[in-house]
Design a protein around this motif. Structure first.
Motif, short mmCIF file in Angstrom:
data_model
loop_
_atom_site.label_atom_id
_atom_site.label_comp_id
_atom_site.label_asym_id
_atom_site.label_seq_id
_atom_site.Cartn_x
_atom_site.Cartn_y
_atom_site.Cartn_z
N CYS A 96 0.84 -1.20 0.00
CA CYS A 96 0.00 0.00 0.00
C CYS A 96 0.87 1.26 0.00
O CYS A 96 1.91 1.31 0.65
CB CYS A 96 -0.91 0.00 1.22
N ARG A 97 0.44 2.26 -0.77
CA ARG A 97 1.22 3.51 -0.84
C ARG A 97 0.91 4.44 0.31
O ARG A 97 1.72 5.30 0.66
CB ARG A 97 0.91 4.21 -2.16
N THR A 98 -0.28 4.32 0.86
CA THR A 98 -0.63 5.17 1.99
C THR A 98 -1.24 4.33 3.11
O THR A 98 -2.43 4.44 3.41
CB THR A 98 -1.66 6.25 1.58
N CYS A 101 -4.78 0.80 2.74
CA CYS A 101 -5.78 1.88 2.74
C CYS A 101 -7.01 1.44 1.95
O CYS A 101 -8.12 1.88 2.19
CB CYS A 101 -5.19 3.15 2.13
N GLY A 102 -6.80 0.54 0.97
CA GLY A 102 -7.94 0.04 0.20
C GLY A 102 -8.29 0.89 -1.01
O GLY A 102 -9.09 0.48 -1.84
N CYS A 104 -5.70 3.30 -2.67
CA CYS A 104 -4.59 3.74 -3.52
C CYS A 104 -4.48 2.80 -4.73
O CYS A 104 -5.09 1.74 -4.75
CB CYS A 104 -3.28 3.78 -2.75
N CYS A 125 -3.47 -0.82 -3.89
CA CYS A 125 -4.54 -1.59 -3.24
C CYS A 125 -5.60 -2.04 -4.25
O CYS A 125 -6.02 -3.19 -4.26
CB CYS A 125 -5.20 -0.77 -2.14
ZN LIG Z 1 -3.41 1.47 -0.35
#
Ligand SMILES: [Zn+2]
Length: 354
Positions: free
Chosen positions: A51-53, A60-61, A63, A66
């Motif tokens: 995940c990037r964030t 995060c679901g 990005c 995700c």
């Molecule tokens: Zn993410």
């Protein structure tokens, strides 16, 4: 985001702890019945790692990583060779292998070995799911061992199986096992209702599913209803009339080719019916039984059932299930199961079904 996944809160807590401590083992083994979300959990791990964030070490679901990891690109071709390739998600670091036919092949494990040795192309970790890991044969298991022995630090393997007993000890010893539990009927029911299935159907499906969301969603209620009818006949023959001829007919039917794939499902159904009648005979409220809609028939059976024998029947069905794992002759075992249940074998020591 683990809270989007249904059930298995203990598993969520364990995985979360591993992620937070940055101690996720390079090789995990997810075990538990079919259709309870093992693969979704595995993909969720891959998302959390890439995940990037991330939020509190979870995906995060939303990005682009995700979103792309959610999608597995299964081939639509029926050609077995196509299925020997790694099935990638839309993310270049996350993929899955499945058995093209009955076994996972050596070349599939070699592909994983090769890919696992690359550094991540885009994300922070490469994650490979090996579905139906019980389908590894000696040769492919040995090929996989090479990666399991020294997994590169940025690569993770997640083996998934409903039958961990079929795996070689050398594989088992190199993976950390995470056991998934069947889902509670209420968890399944809530999810089905959320997905616009009417309450009554949701309740029946949830109860027919035996803890498996997969079965609750894909299970065909017509088949389930007819299975239940047939198994209710068996239970009736056992309890009400001790009708041997009917029992042998039922045993025969259970083995007919058209029901071959349903064999174990039918045993499950029979078991829940016995359990229900047994519970009713002990005065348990109908709202707590699985086949609540059959309570009239089951109450009638409950009046005549011998609780001690009902317990034995369930153990005998469990015995048969164990024998099915080693592939004994189904016909012979079912005949003898029903006859043992009907009391043809002297009472006393619990007879072994053979
Ligand atoms: Zn993410």
């Amino acid at each position: 985001m683990f809270d989007e996944l249904i059930g298995n809160s203990r598993v969520k807590a364990v995985l979360k702890r591993m992620l937070v401590a940055d101690r996720l083992p390079g090789a995990l083994l997810f075990t538990g019945e079919e259709g309870i979300g093992k693969k979704l959990f595995a993909l969720e791990i891959a998302r959390a790692l890439n995940c990037r964030t991330p939020k509190d070490h979870e995906a995060c679901g939303v990005c682009s990583s995700c979103v792309r990891i959610r999608k597995l690109n299964y081939t639509t071709r029926d050609d077995a060779d196509e299925w020997t390739q790694i099935i990638w998600t839309d993310h270049p670091d996350v993929g899955l292998v499945v058995a093209p036919k009955r076994v996972l092949r050596v070349e599939q494990m070699r592909q994983i070995e090769k890919e696992a040795n690359f550094r991540p192309f885009e994300g922070k970790a490469r994650v490979f799911l090996i579905d139906e890991a019980d389908k590894l044969n000696d040769a492919s298991a040995n090929a996989l061992l090479k990666v399991l022995e020294e997994p590169p630090r940025t690569s993770y393997l997640i083996l998934i199986t409903a039958r961990p007993a079929m795996l070689l000890p050398t594989i088992l010893s190199r993976c950390q096992m995470i056991r998934f539990s069947p889902l509670a009927p209420a968890e399944i029911e809530t999810h089905l209702v959320k997905n616009d299935i009417d309450k009554k159907t949701a309740r029946l499906r949830a109860r027919a599913a035996g803890g498996s969301m997969g079965r609750a969603l894909s299970g065909d209620l017509v088949t389930f209803t007819s299975q239940r009818k047939a198994m209710l006949k068996v239970l009736n023959a056992l309890v009400l009339s001790e009708d041997r001829a009917q029992l042998l007919r039922s045993a025969e039917q259970l083995n007919e080719a058209q029901y071959k794939d349903e064999f174990e499902e039918r045993l499950d159904v029979l078991e829940t019916l016995i359990r229900d009648a047994w519970m009713l005979s002990l005065g348990v409220d109908t709202s707590r039984i699985v086949n609540e809609d059959l309570s009239t028939e089951l109450k009638e059976i409950a009046q005549k059932i011998n609780p001690g024998r009902a317990g034995d029947w369930i153990l005998q069905i469990e015995d048969l299930r164990e024998q099915l794992i080693v592939n004994v002759n189904k016909k012979v075992t079912t005949d003898s199961l029903f006859l043992v249940m009907a009391g043809d074998v002297a009472a006393g020591k619990r007879p072994k079904v053979r």
